[in-house]
Design a protein around this motif. Structure first.
Motif, mmCIF file in Angstrom:
data_model
loop_
_atom_site.group_PDB
_atom_site.id
_atom_site.type_symbol
_atom_site.label_atom_id
_atom_site.label_comp_id
_atom_site.label_asym_id
_atom_site.label_seq_id
_atom_site.Cartn_x
_atom_site.Cartn_y
_atom_site.Cartn_z
ATOM 1 N N ILE A 155 3.866 -0.521 -0.134
ATOM 2 C CA ILE A 155 3.320 0.543 0.718
ATOM 3 C C ILE A 155 4.147 1.814 0.533
ATOM 4 C CG2 ILE A 155 3.034 1.277 3.116
ATOM 5 C CD1 ILE A 155 2.265 -1.646 3.755
ATOM 6 N N HIS B 7 5.952 2.701 -2.083
ATOM 7 C CA HIS B 7 5.678 3.249 -3.413
ATOM 8 C C HIS B 7 4.335 3.977 -3.434
ATOM 9 C CE1 HIS B 7 5.667 3.670 -7.744
ATOM 10 N NE2 HIS B 7 4.458 3.094 -7.778
ATOM 11 N N ALA B 8 3.307 3.355 -2.838
ATOM 12 C CA ALA B 8 1.979 3.979 -2.812
ATOM 13 C C ALA B 8 2.015 5.275 -2.021
ATOM 14 C CB ALA B 8 0.955 3.014 -2.213
ATOM 15 N N ASN B 9 2.720 5.274 -0.881
ATOM 16 C CA ASN B 9 2.806 6.483 -0.060
ATOM 17 C C ASN B 9 3.555 7.597 -0.792
ATOM 18 O OD1 ASN B 9 1.370 5.341 2.051
ATOM 19 N ND2 ASN B 9 3.183 4.736 3.200
ATOM 20 N N SER B 10 4.622 7.243 -1.542
ATOM 21 C CA SER B 10 5.377 8.270 -2.270
ATOM 22 C C SER B 10 4.552 8.833 -3.423
ATOM 23 C CB SER B 10 6.710 7.705 -2.782
ATOM 24 O OG SER B 10 6.478 6.706 -3.753
ATOM 25 N N ALA B 11 3.550 8.062 -3.885
ATOM 26 C CA ALA B 11 2.675 8.532 -4.960
ATOM 27 C C ALA B 11 1.501 9.338 -4.409
ATOM 28 C CB ALA B 11 2.159 7.338 -5.763
ATOM 29 N N GLY B 12 1.476 9.523 -3.088
ATOM 30 C CA GLY B 12 0.408 10.322 -2.483
ATOM 31 C C GLY B 12 -0.742 9.518 -1.903
ATOM 32 N N THR B 13 -0.692 8.212 -2.023
ATOM 33 C CA THR B 13 -1.729 7.353 -1.439
ATOM 34 C C THR B 13 -1.226 6.869 -0.096
ATOM 35 O OG1 THR B 13 -2.336 6.586 -3.644
ATOM 36 C CG2 THR B 13 -3.119 5.282 -1.780
ATOM 37 N N VAL B 14 -1.980 7.166 0.964
ATOM 38 C CA VAL B 14 -1.555 6.766 2.313
ATOM 39 C C VAL B 14 -2.097 5.376 2.604
ATOM 40 C CG1 VAL B 14 -1.656 7.296 4.761
ATOM 41 C CG2 VAL B 14 -1.488 9.153 3.088
ATOM 42 N N ILE B 15 -1.181 4.467 2.882
ATOM 43 C CA ILE B 15 -1.545 3.093 3.237
ATOM 44 C C ILE B 15 -0.911 2.790 4.575
ATOM 45 C CG2 ILE B 15 -1.314 0.654 2.646
ATOM 46 C CD1 ILE B 15 -1.189 1.479 -0.264
ATOM 47 N N GLU B 16 -1.723 2.287 5.507
ATOM 48 C CA GLU B 16 -1.191 1.873 6.797
ATOM 49 C C GLU B 16 -1.413 0.380 6.945
ATOM 50 O OE1 GLU B 16 -1.821 4.482 10.267
ATOM 51 O OE2 GLU B 16 -3.196 5.543 8.941
#
Length: 146
Positions: A121, A123-132
């Motif tokens: 999560i 890694h995905a958030n740092s790549a610009g993809t928001v995952i909650e």
């Protein structure tokens, strides 16, 4: 003494009395209290008696259809709102009997999986993809009433 609960389906007539159109509108429970236990125990066909009782409450505008009944010889036992609230919160927070448990022989695996998910999560958030995480949102919802 006993209590008899008769569970029924409630219907409303959406037409006239000559050509009725019955629509189910939910359940209705009839309760009869303080009955002599022997009267219930020795009734030959309590189901038929219950069905006749609820049918007598019907008319051309609404009707009740017998579904089932129960006889209570002991009485009600209350569960408080506080007990229910605590149980729901414990479930959402993963506490008490809902606490995550390791599988014998795989101790620490659950923590490793949680760490892996957190890393994915992050890694995905740092790549610009928001995952909650749904569990986090559920925990927030469960604790809103505090």
């Amino acid at each position: 003494m006993a209590t008899l609960r008769i569970f029924t389906q409630y219907y409303e007539n959406y037409s006239d009395t000559k050509t009725p159109h019955w629509k189910p509108k939910g359940g209705q429970t009839f309760i009869i209290k303080d009955i002599e236990g022997d009267m219930i125990m020795y009734c030959d066909n309590l189901k038929e008696v219950c069905s006749n009782l609820v049918s007598a409450k019907s008319n051309e505008h609404f009707k009740y259809e017998y579904r089932e009944h129960e006889v209570d010889f002991i009485g009600d036992e209350e569960i408080s709102v506080a007990e229910l609230t605590k149980e729901v919160r414990d479930q959402f927070n993963g506490e008490g009997k809902y606490a995550p448990k390791d599988i014998p022989g795989f101790e620490g695996t659950l923590d490793k999986l949680n760490d892996l998910c957190d890393n994915m999560i992050s890694h995905a958030n740092s790549a610009g993809t928001v995952i909650e995480c749904s569990a986090d949102l559920d925990n927030e919802w469960a604790n809103e009433s505090e």
